[in-house]
Write a protein that holds these residues in place. Structure first.
Motif: not given
Length: 55
Positions: A35, A37-41
């Motif tokens: 879990n 931060h998702n930079y791609r999303l």
């Protein structure tokens, strides 16, 4: 043909084989959920927002 069409066709043809391979690979694995931060999303959502603003 586009990559998406080929991918869809191959997945449709080999769905049971793909499922069996994944089942055997994951049988003895421990899946760890990460879990954070998702930079791609985030980048994809921003791109979609820009596309919708232009349209």
């Amino acid at each position: 043909m586009s990559e998406t069409v080929w991918t869809t066709a191959l997945v449709g043809l080999f769905r049971s084989k793909i499922t069996a391979i994944l089942d055997r690979l994951l049988q003895h694995c421990e899946i760890v959920a990460i879990n954070g931060h998702n930079y791609r999303l985030e980048n994809r959502l921003k791109a979609i927002e820009r596309e919708m603003a232009v349209a």
